[in-house]
Design an enzyme around this catalytic site. Structure first.
Site, PDB file in Angstrom:
ATOM      1  N   GLY A 217       6.983  -2.369  -3.468  1.00  0.00           N
ATOM      2  CA  GLY A 217       6.449  -1.016  -3.373  1.00  0.00           C
ATOM      3  C   GLY A 217       6.962  -0.146  -4.501  1.00  0.00           C
ATOM      4  NE  ARG A 218      11.058   3.060  -1.893  1.00  0.00           N
ATOM      5  CZ  ARG A 218      12.257   3.311  -1.369  1.00  0.00           C
ATOM      6  NH1 ARG A 218      12.815   4.500  -1.543  1.00  0.00           N
ATOM      7  NH2 ARG A 218      12.911   2.390  -0.698  1.00  0.00           N
TER       8      ARG A 218
ATOM      9  N   PRO B 243       0.851  -1.192   0.000  1.00  0.00           N
ATOM     10  CG  PRO B 243       0.056  -1.010   2.188  1.00  0.00           C
ATOM     11  CD  PRO B 243       0.836  -1.907   1.280  1.00  0.00           C
ATOM     12  CG  MET B 244       3.530   2.351  -1.955  1.00  0.00           C
ATOM     13  SD  MET B 244       4.674   2.272  -3.364  1.00  0.00           S
ATOM     14  CE  MET B 244       3.715   1.288  -4.537  1.00  0.00           C
TER      15      MET B 244
ATOM     16  CB  CYS C 163       3.597   4.923   7.310  1.00  0.00           C
ATOM     17  SG  CYS C 163       3.852   6.484   6.453  1.00  0.00           S
TER      18      CYS C 163
ATOM     19  CG  HIS D  68      10.359  -1.402   4.773  1.00  0.00           C
ATOM     20  ND1 HIS D  68      10.048  -1.090   3.475  1.00  0.00           N
ATOM     21  CD2 HIS D  68      11.563  -0.821   5.017  1.00  0.00           C
ATOM     22  CE1 HIS D  68      11.027  -0.349   2.956  1.00  0.00           C
ATOM     23  NE2 HIS D  68      11.946  -0.173   3.878  1.00  0.00           N
TER      24      HIS D  68
END
Length: 323
Positions: free
Chosen positions: A229-230, A21-22, A105, A174
């Site tokens: 993610g990225r 989720p971003m 986050c 992460h």
């Protein structure tokens, strides 16, 4: 490659790759695209647990799950157990089939409200939150964390055990601490320790940008899946490349320019349809930037593209560039 081991409650992942989720990225059009490209699970953008803020334009878009891929996974963030439990109930009523809690986050505006990875500092509060949310809903609850608060306080294993005891169904970890933000290299040793410490499935996250890296991380940590993610920004086909490599030990042929163009043009159309004319072209800009930089778009082209204010002109400009 169906991963027999990665099960979240009643849901079995079709592939061992998960879209992280971003905020501002994993909207409905992007989730649909990544699912089509092989992601075994896609998670929606983070929602605040303060439901009084859900009437904003941003939150209304984040709450849209029409024609959503299933299982519908919605992420919530906050620092108050009662508010999070209430938000979880609301998201279940809105159709969430999996509820993910964000304790990963590192953003300042999230952490200063004692949410996101700031919570990792307070193990008693983590315990209270996880028990409250799990008790409040009938759907599986998952958790996203970092390896700890700082390199000196890597308490990821303790948090993982608290999560398992509270009834959390899976973990995404992460490989950095809150203090590390996104700097330096991700470390996977703590993820390996977490995998060994709990019986629930764990997805490894952080710096996984190639099929080889995905395989290496899975083999090193024992994680059942990787969370991307990225690296998926501008390369949503990475999911199918990783799935294929994990299943067969060989690379898919490199995606050609024609298919890249088709994917990008369709993505832009979906963004315009989802957000409407003004927000559509604005949000399309960052995605186009991610897609085109690796294929040679220079600063001048990006600057010119960012001045375009219509869907038709955006599509025409991209078509011309890619052909």
């Amino acid at each position: 490659m169906a991963n027999e081991m990665y099960r979240i409650g009643p849901y079995q992942l079709s592939n061992p790759t998960i879209l992280a989720p971003m905020a501002g990225v994993t909207d409905l059009p992007f989730r649909r695209l990544c699912h089509r490209m092989g992601a075994g699970l896609v998670v929606g953008e983070m929602l605040t647990s303060d439901i009084s803020l859900w009437n904003s334009t941003k939150s209304r878009h984040r709450l849209r799950h029409d024609n959503e891929v299933t299982p519908k996974a919605i992420q919530i963030a906050g620092g108050d157990a009662e508010m999070l439990a209430n938000a979880a109930q609301m998201t279940q009523q809105l159709g969430a089939q999996i509820i993910d809690i964000n304790m990963g986050c590192p953003a300042k505006k999230v952490c200063k409200k004692a949410a996101g990875s700031a919570l990792l500092k307070d193990e008693a509060l983590v315990t209270e939150i996880l028990h409250a949310v799990v008790a409040a809903v009938d759907v599986p609850v998952t958790l996203k964390i970092r390896t700890g608060w700082s390199p000196e306080q890597r308490n990821g294993v303790t948090i993982a055990r608290i999560a398992e005891d509270a009834g959390i169904k899976s973990l995404a970890v992460h490989g950095r601490t809150r203090a590390c933000k996104y700097q330096g290299e991700a470390e996977y040793e703590t993820i390996r320790q977490i995998v060994e410490a709990v019986d629930i499935p764990v997805a490894a996250n952080g710096d996984i940008e190639t099929p080889e890296k995905a395989k290496e991380v899975i083999e090193f940590t024992g994680a059942k899946a990787v969370m991307i993610g990225r690296a998926a920004q501008g390369s949503p086909w990475l999911f199918r490349e990783i799935n294929h490599y994990l299943a067969n030990g060989e690379h898919l042929p490199t995606i050609d320019r024609k298919e890249q163009a088709e994917i990008l043009l369709d993505h832009i159309k979906q963004l315009h349809e989802f957000y409407g004319p003004v927000m559509g072209y604005r949000i399309a800009r960052k995605h186009v930037n991610w897609y085109l930089k690796p294929v040679g778009a220079d600063r001048e082209f990006i600057k010119m593209f960012n001045s375009i204010e219509s869907e038709a002109d955006q599509l025409k400009t991209i078509s011309n560039f890619l052909s």
